[in-house]
Write a protein that holds these residues in place. Structure first.
Motif, mmCIF file in Angstrom:
data_model
loop_
_atom_site.group_PDB
_atom_site.id
_atom_site.type_symbol
_atom_site.label_atom_id
_atom_site.label_comp_id
_atom_site.label_asym_id
_atom_site.label_seq_id
_atom_site.Cartn_x
_atom_site.Cartn_y
_atom_site.Cartn_z
ATOM 1 N N GLY A 56 0.810 -1.215 0.000
ATOM 2 C CA GLY A 56 0.000 0.000 0.000
ATOM 3 C C GLY A 56 0.839 1.258 0.000
ATOM 4 N N GLY A 57 1.998 1.193 -0.644
ATOM 5 C CA GLY A 57 2.894 2.340 -0.699
ATOM 6 C C GLY A 57 3.816 2.484 0.498
ATOM 7 N N LEU A 58 3.710 1.574 1.465
ATOM 8 C CA LEU A 58 4.519 1.653 2.678
ATOM 9 C C LEU A 58 5.585 0.556 2.680
ATOM 10 C CD1 LEU A 58 1.679 2.127 5.329
ATOM 11 C CD2 LEU A 58 3.091 3.920 4.284
ATOM 12 N N PRO A 59 6.821 0.883 3.089
ATOM 13 C CA PRO A 59 7.837 -0.158 3.228
ATOM 14 C C PRO A 59 7.618 -0.929 4.527
ATOM 15 C CG PRO A 59 8.753 1.979 3.825
ATOM 16 C CD PRO A 59 7.345 2.240 3.371
ATOM 17 N N VAL A 60 7.453 -2.233 4.430
ATOM 18 C CA VAL A 60 7.160 -3.053 5.603
ATOM 19 C C VAL A 60 7.980 -4.338 5.550
ATOM 20 C CG1 VAL A 60 4.792 -2.167 5.744
ATOM 21 C CG2 VAL A 60 5.237 -4.286 4.511
ATOM 22 N N SER A 61 8.100 -4.981 6.705
ATOM 23 C CA SER A 61 8.681 -6.323 6.732
ATOM 24 C C SER A 61 7.753 -7.272 5.996
ATOM 25 C CB SER A 61 8.841 -6.800 8.182
ATOM 26 O OG SER A 61 9.697 -5.959 8.914
ATOM 27 N N GLY A 62 8.341 -8.201 5.235
ATOM 28 C CA GLY A 62 7.528 -9.225 4.592
ATOM 29 C C GLY A 62 6.769 -10.034 5.625
ATOM 30 N N PRO A 63 5.702 -10.731 5.239
ATOM 31 C CA PRO A 63 4.859 -11.444 6.213
ATOM 32 C C PRO A 63 5.631 -12.414 7.109
ATOM 33 C CG PRO A 63 3.783 -11.381 4.076
ATOM 34 C CD PRO A 63 5.170 -10.853 3.858
ATOM 35 N N ALA A 64 6.463 -13.262 6.505
ATOM 36 C CA ALA A 64 7.212 -14.226 7.316
ATOM 37 C C ALA A 64 8.215 -13.519 8.215
ATOM 38 C CB ALA A 64 7.914 -15.240 6.411
ATOM 39 N N ARG A 65 8.842 -12.476 7.695
ATOM 40 C CA ARG A 65 9.797 -11.728 8.517
ATOM 41 C C ARG A 65 9.088 -11.044 9.683
ATOM 42 N NH1 ARG A 65 14.164 -12.927 9.583
ATOM 43 N NH2 ARG A 65 14.708 -13.127 7.382
ATOM 44 N N ALA A 66 7.907 -10.480 9.437
ATOM 45 C CA ALA A 66 7.149 -9.847 10.518
ATOM 46 C C ALA A 66 6.811 -10.862 11.602
ATOM 47 C CB ALA A 66 5.877 -9.201 9.969
ATOM 48 N N TRP A 67 6.463 -12.099 11.185
ATOM 49 C CA TRP A 67 6.169 -13.150 12.167
ATOM 50 C C TRP A 67 7.399 -13.437 13.026
ATOM 51 C CZ3 TRP A 67 8.397 -18.009 12.723
ATOM 52 C CH2 TRP A 67 7.765 -18.866 13.637
ATOM 53 N N ALA A 68 8.557 -13.564 12.396
ATOM 54 C CA ALA A 68 9.781 -13.832 13.146
ATOM 55 C C ALA A 68 10.111 -12.671 14.075
ATOM 56 C CB ALA A 68 10.932 -14.105 12.180
ATOM 57 N N LEU B 168 3.715 -17.551 23.306
ATOM 58 C CA LEU B 168 3.632 -18.675 22.371
ATOM 59 C C LEU B 168 2.286 -18.742 21.668
ATOM 60 C CD1 LEU B 168 4.820 -21.271 21.156
ATOM 61 C CD2 LEU B 168 3.975 -22.501 23.175
ATOM 62 N N ARG B 169 1.195 -18.636 22.423
ATOM 63 C CA ARG B 169 -0.129 -18.770 21.823
ATOM 64 C C ARG B 169 -0.389 -17.663 20.793
ATOM 65 N NH1 ARG B 169 -4.019 -21.904 24.702
ATOM 66 N NH2 ARG B 169 -5.653 -20.330 24.447
ATOM 67 N N SER B 170 0.011 -16.439 21.121
ATOM 68 C CA SER B 170 -0.190 -15.328 20.187
ATOM 69 C C SER B 170 0.623 -15.516 18.924
ATOM 70 C CB SER B 170 0.175 -13.998 20.860
ATOM 71 O OG SER B 170 -0.643 -13.751 21.986
ATOM 72 N N LEU B 171 1.807 -16.082 19.060
ATOM 73 C CA LEU B 171 2.665 -16.308 17.889
ATOM 74 C C LEU B 171 2.081 -17.412 17.005
ATOM 75 C CD1 LEU B 171 5.276 -15.189 16.684
ATOM 76 C CD2 LEU B 171 6.508 -17.038 17.839
ATOM 77 N N VAL B 172 1.469 -18.422 17.619
ATOM 78 C CA VAL B 172 0.816 -19.469 16.833
ATOM 79 C C VAL B 172 -0.399 -18.906 16.105
ATOM 80 C CG1 VAL B 172 -0.395 -21.687 16.931
ATOM 81 C CG2 VAL B 172 1.640 -21.323 18.338
ATOM 82 N N VAL B 173 -1.179 -18.069 16.785
ATOM 83 C CA VAL B 173 -2.337 -17.433 16.149
ATOM 84 C C VAL B 173 -1.895 -16.637 14.921
ATOM 85 C CG1 VAL B 173 -4.072 -15.609 16.421
ATOM 86 C CG2 VAL B 173 -3.812 -17.346 18.195
ATOM 87 N N LEU B 174 -0.833 -15.863 15.071
ATOM 88 C CA LEU B 174 -0.323 -15.077 13.951
ATOM 89 C C LEU B 174 0.145 -15.986 12.817
ATOM 90 C CD1 LEU B 174 0.598 -12.457 12.608
ATOM 91 C CD2 LEU B 174 2.679 -12.537 14.015
ATOM 92 N N GLY B 175 0.876 -17.040 13.167
ATOM 93 C CA GLY B 175 1.351 -17.964 12.143
ATOM 94 C C GLY B 175 0.220 -18.684 11.433
#
Length: 293
Positions: free
Chosen positions: A120-132, A140-147
């Motif tokens: 959307g015109g914004l520089p962001v971390s890629g999805p997998a990188r944002a998860w890491a 742990l539970r929040s990280l699994v939800v995100l994944g």
């Protein structure tokens, strides 16, 4: 005091930098007038505009900086814990050794990778990188939800992508690896993920996720959130929309079809997430009825 001179229309309708305004002929005194908000240093916006801090900071990011961590996850439309759903802070990562962004409302990070994409015109971390990156901030539970969201309905990454995003000795790698063991592509909502984790933690076998169920003649009965098909046991998470009359009536008709074909359906609600004792007992009763108690 005289009324401030109207800004050019394109500046009046968005956030802008002071340097941009000066290039357009607006002097410093105009930038100090009370009709302009100062959402970030060097940035102005009309007081009646609803502009986000992300939008404003995007105007002053350097080429080696991007929105990262929780901010990137939210920009991707991914679910994050309640405590992380408001701005600030806005997470900004600097790639490499240059100076970090030090501004109010910013949580600065330094990252070694250039895994930056434009969204959307914004520089962001890629999805997998944002998860890491979120592995350094979430439980742990929040990280699994995100994944689950990223590899599931959103289809923004694969489990392999998530695994590759973890740095061997990086911060959060231990939690990230633990989360990888629990992430499943079939989950379609955060609450489904949380209920599944509670069920597996209680010692039940891993359920199949979002499976289409048919009767012995091949007639479609419905799609269930979780199930153990060999036992004809299903577990459904009922969100608030199930209270609506049309949905309720549909659920009743659908439930009848499952019942006459020998299925046991156990229902879970938001009240069961985090306090699963009653749900677990009902599920144990269902397994016992199938001789698996």
């Amino acid at each position: 005091m005289s009324r401030p001179r109207a800004l050019p229309r394109d500046l009046a309708e968005r956030a802008f930098t002071v340097s941009e305004a000066r290039e357009r002929g607006e002097n410093g005194s105009r930038m100090r007038r009370a009709d302009l908000a100062r959402p970030a240093h060097g940035v102005r916006a009309a007081l009646d505009l609803d502009v986000s801090l992300v939008e404003c900071l995007a105007l002053v990011l350097r080429p080696d900086q991007r929105f990262s961590h929780v901010t990137a996850a939210r920009l991707w439309g991914a679910p994050v814990p309640r405590a992380h759903r408001t701005d600030p802070p806005v997470h900004v990562a600097t790639v490499g050794p240059a100076s970090l962004m030090r501004r109010p409302g910013v949580r600065a990070h330094r990252v070694p990778d250039g895994d930056t994409v434009v969204l959307g015109g914004l520089p962001v971390s890629g999805p997998a990188r944002a998860w890491a990156e979120c592995a350094t901030l979430f439980d742990l539970r929040s990280l699994v939800v995100l994944g689950d969201h990223l590899v599931g309905r959103a289809a923004l990454a694969t489990v392999e992508d998530l695994a590759r995003s973890l740095r061997p000795r990086g911060h959060g790698v231990v939690l990230g690896r633990a989360a990888l063991d629990a992430i499943r592509p079939g989950s379609e909502s955060p609450m489904e993920t949380l209920v599944r984790l509670d069920v597996v933690d209680a010692g039940f076998p891993e359920p199949e996720l979002n499976r289409d169920v048919h009767d012995e003649h091949g007639t479609f009965l419905g799609r269930v959130d979780m199930c153990w098909p060999e036992l004809r046991i299903a577990l459904e998470y009922d969100g608030d929309h199930h209270r609506e009359r049309e949905v309720f009536l549909h659920d009743q008709r659908r439930g009848n079809g499952f019942a006459v074909n020998g299925w046991i359906i156990v229902h879970a609600t938001a009240a069961d997430a985090g306090r699963p004792a009653v749900l677990v007992e009902r599920l144990r009763q269902a397994f016992a009825a199938r001789g698996r108690g």
